[in-house]
Design a protein around this motif. Structure first.
Motif, PDB file in Angstrom:
ATOM      1  N   GLY A 292      47.477  39.232  50.217  1.00 51.15           N
ATOM      2  CA  GLY A 292      46.878  40.238  49.323  1.00 51.15           C
ATOM      3  C   GLY A 292      46.839  41.629  49.925  1.00 51.15           C
ATOM      4  N   VAL A 293      47.016  41.733  51.237  1.00 56.31           N
ATOM      5  CA  VAL A 293      47.055  43.049  51.894  1.00 56.31           C
ATOM      6  C   VAL A 293      48.160  43.918  51.267  1.00 56.31           C
ATOM      7  N   PHE A 294      49.242  43.262  50.828  1.00 58.79           N
ATOM      8  CA  PHE A 294      50.331  43.999  50.174  1.00 58.79           C
ATOM      9  C   PHE A 294      49.801  44.835  49.000  1.00 58.79           C
ATOM     10  N   GLY A 295      48.816  44.272  48.308  1.00 57.05           N
ATOM     11  CA  GLY A 295      48.278  44.924  47.111  1.00 57.05           C
ATOM     12  C   GLY A 295      47.449  46.158  47.399  1.00 57.05           C
ATOM     13  N   ILE A 296      47.146  46.402  48.666  1.00 59.03           N
ATOM     14  CA  ILE A 296      46.494  47.672  49.033  1.00 59.03           C
ATOM     15  C   ILE A 296      47.499  48.533  49.802  1.00 59.03           C
TER      16      ILE A 296
ATOM     17  N   MET B  44      52.266  45.467  42.665  1.00 57.25           N
ATOM     18  CA  MET B  44      51.589  46.509  43.435  1.00 57.25           C
ATOM     19  C   MET B  44      50.120  46.202  43.711  1.00 57.25           C
ATOM     20  N   GLY B  45      49.494  45.458  42.812  1.00 58.33           N
ATOM     21  CA  GLY B  45      48.065  45.179  42.979  1.00 58.33           C
ATOM     22  C   GLY B  45      47.199  46.094  42.133  1.00 58.33           C
TER      23      GLY B  45
ATOM     24  N   TYR C 159      40.411  36.915  36.653  1.00 55.07           N
ATOM     25  CA  TYR C 159      39.857  35.731  37.316  1.00 55.07           C
ATOM     26  C   TYR C 159      39.126  36.137  38.602  1.00 55.07           C
ATOM     27  N   GLY C 160      39.750  36.987  39.402  1.00 55.30           N
ATOM     28  CA  GLY C 160      39.115  37.447  40.644  1.00 55.30           C
ATOM     29  C   GLY C 160      37.854  38.257  40.372  1.00 55.30           C
ATOM     30  N   GLY C 161      37.896  39.025  39.286  1.00 48.00           N
ATOM     31  CA  GLY C 161      36.751  39.856  38.924  1.00 48.00           C
ATOM     32  C   GLY C 161      35.503  39.033  38.630  1.00 48.00           C
ATOM     33  N   LYS C 162      35.718  37.809  38.139  1.00 45.00           N
ATOM     34  CA  LYS C 162      34.587  36.903  37.851  1.00 45.00           C
ATOM     35  C   LYS C 162      33.756  36.650  39.098  1.00 45.00           C
ATOM     36  N   PHE C 163      34.434  36.691  40.258  1.00 45.62           N
ATOM     37  CA  PHE C 163      33.765  36.419  41.533  1.00 45.62           C
ATOM     38  C   PHE C 163      33.418  37.714  42.268  1.00 45.62           C
ATOM     39  N   GLY C 164      33.502  38.825  41.565  1.00 47.70           N
ATOM     40  CA  GLY C 164      33.136  40.111  42.169  1.00 47.70           C
ATOM     41  C   GLY C 164      34.229  40.712  43.042  1.00 47.70           C
ATOM     42  N   ASN C 165      35.466  40.235  42.884  1.00 49.53           N
ATOM     43  CA  ASN C 165      36.566  40.782  43.692  1.00 49.53           C
ATOM     44  C   ASN C 165      37.456  41.677  42.829  1.00 49.53           C
ATOM     45  N   HIS C 166      37.708  42.879  43.326  1.00 51.31           N
ATOM     46  CA  HIS C 166      38.482  43.834  42.530  1.00 51.31           C
ATOM     47  C   HIS C 166      39.733  44.331  43.244  1.00 51.31           C
ATOM     48  N   SER C 167      40.102  43.691  44.345  1.00 54.96           N
ATOM     49  CA  SER C 167      41.373  44.056  44.988  1.00 54.96           C
ATOM     50  C   SER C 167      42.060  42.767  45.417  1.00 54.96           C
ATOM     51  N   THR C 168      43.390  42.839  45.591  1.00 53.76           N
ATOM     52  CA  THR C 168      44.180  41.605  45.729  1.00 53.76           C
ATOM     53  C   THR C 168      43.808  40.711  46.922  1.00 53.76           C
ATOM     54  N   PRO C 169      43.372  41.224  48.083  1.00 49.67           N
ATOM     55  CA  PRO C 169      43.102  40.267  49.164  1.00 49.67           C
ATOM     56  C   PRO C 169      42.136  39.161  48.736  1.00 49.67           C
TER      57      PRO C 169
END
Lengths: 51, 556
Positions: free
Chosen positions: B94-98, B253-254, B68-78
């Motif tokens: 989402g910082v946890f995911g990095i 983990m993210g 879902y996030g990838g649809k908007f060009g986002n590839h990391s959890t934040p």
């Protein structure tokens, strides 16, 4: 090995192997979606292009 | 936004990369030890139930959130989380995911470098003729970086930098590089695992010696697989099973979000998620249970295994056991075992590097190469203290806060976000969109109610772990008005370093007092590093937000 341990091991491992195998079979036999899809290696396969 | 949209080469490559992310050292080391410590066969039933009720749902949640996030060009959890809900706070959660990935990979690469180094030592015959104590001593000397065992100065540091460099190089090639490693590493890992598992399965009593006349590999398998149904009522066993499922699947983990963000929205994630998840279970339940425990029981006896089962067996015991195979076979088995651990490690550590690289690419238009080298540098800075101060406990401190607590917190929050804020109806549509299998409707209910409750159970269980991990006695104590005594392993007691303080209060020996004070100092140092890392990544997310706002792309 005692019988109950052997039965437990065979059932559990057998189930895990069977389900893993089944899902992989599905992955390998499900036809890919029309292009553009997520996977780049078949981008140029003609029959997969959208009409 | 992104310079060029990256893509996975093949579907099998994606599944192998995802499975490689999940399959780690824990499949071969943590799982059998957890099983042994929690009643053997009794552990398997709660383990499999937790896989179905917590593992699979979390895989669905993370795969679908990522796509879902990838649809908007986002590839990391934040910014994946940011697209799923209103409110500025989610991107900071989402910082946890990095953060988790950088913190965990910094010490994980160290274990990977041990495996790499032990392949080398197996080939050159370092362990030949060493007795059990000498093999264990070799490991202790190895992690004491000041001593060189082979003439290579600072050998542990050299191998650490080498393996980190290898990770960095692969990451600089983008997800295609990661996919290539998974396509080579995973089949080799399974092949090595099968060969060693056959040995574990066929060893029987042939490994018995004068020193251990009752050694029998079947005893190990019996203990692992004999069901003990009375343990099913013990919350400790259920918590251990839930914890193992959690760590083995690399959820919270993210990394799964990041890999799935490169899947287009019309492509399947449901079948991919269960395929990768079950592949991990195959490696864990089938291969992981048939190597360490039976081989160790086959040469040293079950009693020894029950007393000594632990993470250290991989490096402190297995090389000695392989020596019993004979010189050539010992080298061969050493290469298989440590090669297997290395491949299990590198496929996971690469996954942990990807969110950071993707974040920099998405937000600051960095190239893969620039992002990867910044990952290498940051990991080196965070990781070197674990190498230099391993024996002082920095490694364990990282593992506890970043590799354990942080995962549970993030998984709990993301599950609440997915089920209750993003909304289960929308979430269910995401899971099923483009699906190549029909996901049973019961999972809609499980994801909304059961999985968050189970995660809460795991978190509360860790927060208030009862004394001696004896839940039944503590529950009785609570209801009889005697209160709830916390164990020193509980998060609350860990936070206050109660265990160390207790030890300090009990001792008068100045040498031990100095050692304990040192340990406390290094634990605080590790916490400061982790906190600084979290704040640093939080600031990066804030700068990305400012940049997005300037460009008119920020969400409110």
């Amino acid at each position: 090995m005692n019988t109950t341990a052997l039965i437990m091991m065979v059932i559990t491992q057998g189930l895990v192997i069977a389900i893993t195998g089944y899902f992989f079979y599905r992955v390998l036999t499900t036809p890919p979606k029309q292009e553009p899809d997520s996977y780049s290696e078949n981008d140029d396969v003609e029959e997969r292009q959208e009409e | 936004m992104t310079q060029k949209v990256e893509a996975w080469g093949t579907r099998v490559g994606l599944i192998l990369a995802m499975a490689g992310n999940a399959v780690g050292l824990g499949n071969f080391l943590r799982f059998p030890v957890q099983a042994v410590q929690n009643g053997g066969g009794a552990f398997m039933i709660p383990y499999l139930i937790c896989f179905l009720l917590m593992g699979i749902p979390l895989l669905f949640i993370e795969w679908s959130s990522g796509r879902y996030g990838g649809k908007f060009g986002n590839h990391s959890t934040p910014y994946i989380l940011d697209t799923m809900a209103k409110g500025r706070v989610w991107k900071y959660i989402g910082v946890f995911g990095i953060f988790t990935n950088i913190a965990v990979v910094s010490y994980y690469v160290y274990i990977e470098s041990w495996a790499f180094s032990y392949v080398y030592h197996s080939i050159i015959g370092t362990f030949q003729g060493l007795n059990q104590g000498q093999v264990a001593a070799f490991f202790n000397s190895y992690v004491d970086v000041r001593h060189s065992l082979t003439g290579i100065p600072y050998e542990a540091v050299v191998f650490y930098v080498l393996v980190l460099g290898l990770n960095t190089y692969v990451l600089s090639k983008g997800i295609k590089g990661v996919e290539k490693v998974a396509k080579i590493g995973m089949p080799l890992l399974i092949l090595f695992g099968v060969i060693l598992a056959i040995r574990g399965l066929t060893l029987g009593t042939s490994g018995a010696s004068d020193l251990f006349p009752n050694a029998n590999a079947w005893d190990g398998l019996n203990f692992l697989w004999t069901p003990q149904f009375d343990s099913l009522t013990n919350p400790k066993v259920w918590l251990a099973a839930a914890g193992q499922i959690f760590f083995t699947l690399s959820v919270g983990m993210g990394t799964i979000h990041c890999y799935a963000a490169y899947v287009r929205s019309k492509d399947d994630i449901a079948l991919n998620a269960v395929s990768a998840g079950f592949m991990n279970e195959f490696v864990e339940v089938v291969l992981g249970s048939m190597i360490v425990i039976p081989i160790a029981a086959g040469y040293l006896g079950l009693d020894w295994v029950l007393e000594n089962a632990g993470f250290g067996m991989a490096f402190q015991t297995m090389p000695y056991l392989f020596q019993q195979f004979g010189t050539v076979l010992a080298a061969f088995a050493g290469v298989l075992w440590f090669g297997l651990l290395f491949f299990a490690g590198i496929t996971s550590s690469l996954a942990m590097g990807t969110p950071w690289v993707s974040f920099l690419k998405d937000e600051f238009n960095w190239s893969n190469s620039k992002g990867a080298w910044s990952f290498g540098l940051l990991t080196l800075l965070v990781g070197l203290p674990t190498v230099y101060f391993y024996q002082q406990g920095v490694f364990d401190e990282y593992d506890y806060w970043a590799g354990t607590v942080s995962l549970v917190v993030f998984a709990l929050l993301e599950t609440i976000l997915f089920s209750w804020i993003f909304g289960i109806n929308k979430g269910w549509r995401e899971i099923n969109y483009g699906a190549d299998i029909k996901v049973p409707l019961i999972y809609k209910f499980i994801i909304k109610y059961i999985t968050p409750l189970l995660l809460l159970f795991v978190f509360v269980g860790a927060l208030f772990t009862p004394q001696g991990n004896d839940w039944i006695a503590n529950i009785n104590s609570l209801f009889s008005g005697n209160g709830w005594a916390l164990d020193n392993a509980s998060i609350i007691k860990q936070l206050t370093q109660a265990g160390l303080k207790e030890q300090l209060a009990l001792t008068t020996d100045p040498l031990i007092i100095e050692q304990l004070n040192d340990k406390m100092f290094f634990a605080n140092l590790a916490r400061m590093i982790l906190l600084t890392l979290f704040i640093f990544i939080g600031l990066m997310v804030y700068f990305a937000f400012l940049k997005r706002r300037k460009e008119g792309r920020a969400t409110l």
